[in-house]
Design an enzyme around this catalytic site. Structure first.
Site, mmCIF file in Angstrom:
data_model
loop_
_atom_site.group_PDB
_atom_site.id
_atom_site.type_symbol
_atom_site.label_atom_id
_atom_site.label_comp_id
_atom_site.label_asym_id
_atom_site.label_seq_id
_atom_site.Cartn_x
_atom_site.Cartn_y
_atom_site.Cartn_z
ATOM 1 N N HIS A 1 -88.932 -30.853 1.304
ATOM 2 C CA HIS A 1 -88.668 -30.069 0.151
ATOM 3 C C HIS A 1 -89.156 -28.825 0.102
ATOM 4 O O HIS A 1 -90.353 -28.497 0.614
ATOM 5 C CB HIS A 1 -89.220 -30.625 -1.301
ATOM 6 C CG HIS A 1 -88.712 -29.979 -2.252
ATOM 7 N ND1 HIS A 1 -89.830 -29.469 -3.071
ATOM 8 C CD2 HIS A 1 -87.755 -29.910 -3.037
ATOM 9 C CE1 HIS A 1 -89.267 -28.721 -4.284
ATOM 10 N NE2 HIS A 1 -87.955 -29.125 -4.149
ATOM 11 N N HIS B 1 -88.331 -19.215 -2.982
ATOM 12 C CA HIS B 1 -88.274 -19.863 -4.087
ATOM 13 C C HIS B 1 -87.690 -19.160 -5.185
ATOM 14 O O HIS B 1 -88.588 -18.195 -5.571
ATOM 15 C CB HIS B 1 -89.435 -20.664 -4.385
ATOM 16 C CG HIS B 1 -89.341 -21.994 -5.385
ATOM 17 N ND1 HIS B 1 -90.078 -22.528 -5.918
ATOM 18 C CD2 HIS B 1 -88.185 -22.622 -5.739
ATOM 19 C CE1 HIS B 1 -89.733 -23.588 -6.871
ATOM 20 N NE2 HIS B 1 -88.517 -23.621 -6.583
#
Length: 599
Positions: free
Chosen positions: A123, A169
């Site tokens: 992830h 991110h």
């Protein structure tokens, strides 16, 4: 010799000695050496077959082990003798290289469709640390691939000038890395640990022109390595890991233009059937919210910044017909949540294979009310689970809920550490560490008579795992003398237990051994197992501390189904999952049918 200062005026001295072979080892040596002081290759071969369960071992294999031990312990031994002493025999059993607890070869059937396997999944694979402010880099991607991870996740965004693609991110303080750099590193290291396919899941936040640019980067970087289906529709069944060796697979949500065409078609079908709209279904059942709707229930900016955006349309660009197909044709595994309730999301369609993503919370809710539907969905389709948005420190969740419901991609923060990650490492030590583990047959059973596996069902005990913890060694080589205690050698104890379905989970521990770098416990435990196929053996060593929290001394996690029977050397790992150079335990394993035990 180790010296520990007790006061200003005197010290205590302790000698680090090599522990003698435990009684079981001595007894085995005496039995198979037939009372003689030396063991021949033929006698060692009988021990391998009878005690170690190595029915396929040959005398030549035993001869090879004998030669390796003698060359390591007695450099000139090949000119003097060809037999083992008791100490040589003990050295062999306590060698993690020569006598490991599990095998290192691929042995599962690798010819089933890809969805029939658990897949080692990362992830936010590009993050070096926490989810909010760490650097983005290709280094953690490389580390993950070298460990055997087969699914790499990249969040792709426009750069500040809107003329290039960055990986970061989104809506956080993480520093970006160029997409092309990540792609090149994936190409270079994809198959360093395993020949089986690498899946790149893309969290796409690009404009149409940058989608086209990303498509160009992907095709130019991977070339013929890229697996592109001949049709631009979803595949009816996915090829096998064997068929896809050394291939790169792209998985993401198709461009909006494609989805709109599909949605229009679905609306026509629904209107003909006279059914309620899907949006109404989502609105009625909070337990069936999408991951993004879940996160939206909090007002925290941090929570919003950390949500998984894979299936969100909030930033989805308008896609022109001329650019979308190029990008779309690269997508082999189509992702996305269909509009409607959970029942709709988990619907199995005969003519397509797709991927659904759920947060760890959404999975828990889904399994509470629709556990069998989840299992049925994963028999053909891919289910990806990802950490909840509030795990800012890159912690992880319990992977076994997804595993027992057949989820192929349980996505983990590989840069974190802790018990959950140790369990994940243990799961994928299976099957030679190739990153693909075939699901047990009961998770693939679609027989209408016997039904789909129900993880909540109360099942009878199927097997019993007997574990004996003999001794440990190597800490004095890998740690400083005062690492555990300033005033004396460590007081080690071992915790042994099972992670698996709830009925099987338990932890037990040995007594502590005081002031000893080479502790000998010689204690046995038995673990009844209802679902041994999903069970993991947890092993942890701690150093007892009367005044503070016990110190960590090493851990490992091993799939029960892969354990080799007999007396084995078990290497231990640090908190980050890195193998110690010398620390290991000597243990014995036996997996027997429950009926055999009770009888």
């Amino acid at each position: 010799m180790g010296s520990y200062r007790m006061c200003l005026c005197f010290t205590r001295r302790f000698k680090v000695t090599e522990a003698a072979p435990p009684p079981d080892v001595k007894d085995a040596f005496m039995k198979y050496a037939e009372g003689a002081p030396h063991m021949t290759a033929e006698q060692l071969h009988r021990f391998l077959v009878d005690v170690q369960g190595q029915s396929g071992a040959t005398v030549a294999d035993a001869e090879g082990i004998l030669q390796q031990v003698l060359q390591k312990r007695h450099h000139m031994a090949k000119f003097r003798r060809h037999t083992l002493t008791l100490d040589d025999f003990h050295h062999y059993l306590f060698s993690a290289d020569l006598n490991p607890p599990i095998g290192d070869q691929v042995h599962h059937d690798m010819t089933a469709p890809l969805s029939h396997y658990f897949i080692y999944t990362g992830h936010n694979s590009y993050l070096t640390g926490n989810q909010l402010s760490s650097d983005c880099s290709d280094v953690p991607i490389i580390k993950a691939l070298k460990r055997g991870v087969r699914v790499v996740e990249l969040d792709i965004w426009p750069n500040n000038a809107k003329n290039d693609v960055h990986v970061l991110h989104g809506r956080t303080l993480t520093t970006p890395v160029e997409l092309i750099r990540c792609l090149k590193s994936i190409k270079e290291h994809a198959f360093s640990a395993s020949p089986y396919p690498v899946i790149i899941t893309l969290e796409d936040h690009l404009t149409p022109d940058l989608q086209a640019k990303a498509a160009q980067m992907v095709t130019q970087t991977f070339g013929k390595m890229l697996f592109c289906p001949e049709t631009d529709q979803c595949l009816k069944e996915f090829p096998s890991p064997e068929d896809l060796k050394y291939r790169i697979i792209i998985s993401t949500k198709p461009p909006k233009e494609y989805l709109e065409a599909q949605n229009n078609k679905d609306k026509m079908n629904n209107s003909q059937k006279g059914k309620d709209s899907d949006d109404d279904v989502w609105g009625k059942e909070p337990a069936e919210l999408t991951a993004n709707q879940e996160d939206d229930k909090t007002d925290s900016d941090a929570s919003e910044n950390n949500q998984d955006d894979e299936d969100s349309d909030a930033l989805e660009p308008e896609v022109s017909p001329s650019e979308a197909p190029v990008y779309h044709r690269l997508i082999a595994i189509h992702a996305g949540k269909p509009k409607g309730g959970l029942k709709e999301a988990l619907k199995v369609e005969l003519d397509k294979v797709r991927r659904l993503s759920l947060s760890e919370q959404a999975l828990e809710k889904a399994t509470m009310s629709n556990g069998r539907d989840v299992v049925r969905f994963t028999q053909k389709n891919f289910l990806r689970i990802y950490p909840k948005g509030t795990r800012f420190n890159s912690s992880n969740y319990k992977p076994l809920i997804g595993r027992m419901h057949g989820a192929q991609m349980v996505a983990f923060n590989m840069q974190g550490y802790g018990t959950s990650l140790w369990l994940m490492h243990g799961m994928f030590r299976s099957n030679g560490g190739c990153g693909y583990v075939k699901k047990p047959d009961f998770l693939m059973n679609a027989d209408p008579k016997s039904g789909v596996f129900d993880p909540k069902a109360k099942l009878p005990v199927k097997k019993t795992l007997k574990v004996k913890v003999y001794m440990g060694d190597g800490w004095h080589l890998d740690f400083k003398q005062t690492h555990f205690d300033f005033y004396s050698p460590p007081d080690f104890y071992t915790k042994v237990g099972i992670a698996g379905v709830p009925a099987d989970e338990i932890m037990k521990k040995t007594k502590k051994k005081e002031d000893n770098w080479t502790p000998v416990w010689d204690e046995e435990f038995a673990f009844p197992l209802t679902v041994p196929e999903l069970a993991l053996l947890r092993v942890e060593v701690h150093e007892y501390d009367m005044s503070e929290k016990d110190d960590f001394g090493g851990q490992t996690c091993l799939p029960v189904s892969e354990l080799k029977s007999g007396i084995r050397a078990v290497p231990l790992f640090n908190e980050k999952g890195e193998k110690f150079n010398s620390v290991r335990l000597l243990m014995r394993f036996e997996l027997v049918d429950y009926e055999e035990m009770s009888g």
